[in-house]
Write an enzyme that holds these catalytic residues in place. Structure first.
Site, PDB file in Angstrom:
ATOM      1  N   HIS A 115       0.840  -1.205   0.000  1.00 23.03           N
ATOM      2  CA  HIS A 115       0.000   0.000   0.000  1.00 23.03           C
ATOM      3  C   HIS A 115       0.870   1.249   0.000  1.00 23.03           C
ATOM      4  O   HIS A 115       1.537   1.550   0.980  1.00 23.03           O
ATOM      5  CB  HIS A 115      -0.947   0.024   1.205  1.00 23.03           C
ATOM      6  CG  HIS A 115      -1.847   1.223   1.194  1.00 23.03           C
ATOM      7  ND1 HIS A 115      -3.096   1.218   0.603  1.00 23.03           N
ATOM      8  CD2 HIS A 115      -1.658   2.486   1.641  1.00 23.03           C
ATOM      9  CE1 HIS A 115      -3.640   2.419   0.707  1.00 23.03           C
ATOM     10  NE2 HIS A 115      -2.786   3.207   1.343  1.00 23.03           N
TER      11      HIS A 115
ATOM     12  N   HIS B  65      -1.985   3.707  -8.275  1.00 23.53           N
ATOM     13  CA  HIS B  65      -2.352   2.833  -9.387  1.00 23.53           C
ATOM     14  C   HIS B  65      -2.074   3.528 -10.706  1.00 23.53           C
ATOM     15  O   HIS B  65      -2.100   4.752 -10.799  1.00 23.53           O
ATOM     16  CB  HIS B  65      -3.820   2.413  -9.298  1.00 23.53           C
ATOM     17  CG  HIS B  65      -4.777   3.547  -9.174  1.00 23.53           C
ATOM     18  ND1 HIS B  65      -4.993   4.207  -7.973  1.00 23.53           N
ATOM     19  CD2 HIS B  65      -5.560   4.169 -10.081  1.00 23.53           C
ATOM     20  CE1 HIS B  65      -5.891   5.165  -8.156  1.00 23.53           C
ATOM     21  NE2 HIS B  65      -6.252   5.179  -9.421  1.00 23.53           N
TER      22      HIS B  65
END
Ligand code: 5GP
Ligand code: ZN
Length: 112
Positions: free
Chosen positions: A45, A98
């Site tokens: 993350h 992303h």
């Protein structure tokens, strides 16, 4: 952690996977903006590309090594576009770094 993409990585939210290795996952976007719209994420993350630093930057290289493989798998031999949105002004809606991989048609002129 309340992160949609971490839940996709753990499998608690299903996804249509395109590519996976130890560090990276790629899956079809739920709301595609082109005939091919794949999201490529690190399994680690990281909030956004603005959080990349000297310690975690190798994962960015890994992602960019995976992208040509994914593009080939998706038959994007005519080209494609990679986008990463950052923060509020960048209109980032999911706070897990992303890369959008878009293609499958001639894409509209962009702002850059
Ligand atoms: P952003 O706006 O943060 O750059 O992009 C987030 C992307 O994630 C959007 O294109 C959105 O459609 C996609 N997305 C959000 N939730 C899900 C989900 O649960 N599954 C999949 N496959 N894509 C999602
Ligand atoms: Zn996450």
């Amino acid at each position: 952690m309340d992160c949609i993409f971490c839940k996709i990585i753990s499998g608690s939210i299903p996804s249509n996977k395109v590519y996976e290795d130890e560090q990276i996952l790629a899956f079809h976007d739920i709301n595609p903006q082109a005939p091919v719209h794949v999201i490529v994420i690190p399994k680690q993350h990281i909030q956004s590309a603005d959080e990349v630093n000297e310690f975690n930057s190798p994962i960015v290289a890994k992602i960019f090594e995976a992208i040509p493989k994914i593009a080939k798998q998706c038959n994007l031999e005519n080209g494609y576009r990679i986008i990463t949105n950052i923060g509020n002004d960048g209109c980032q809606s999911v706070s897990h770094m992303h890369f959008h991989l878009l293609g499958g048609k001639k894409l509209p002129e962009s702002i850059v």
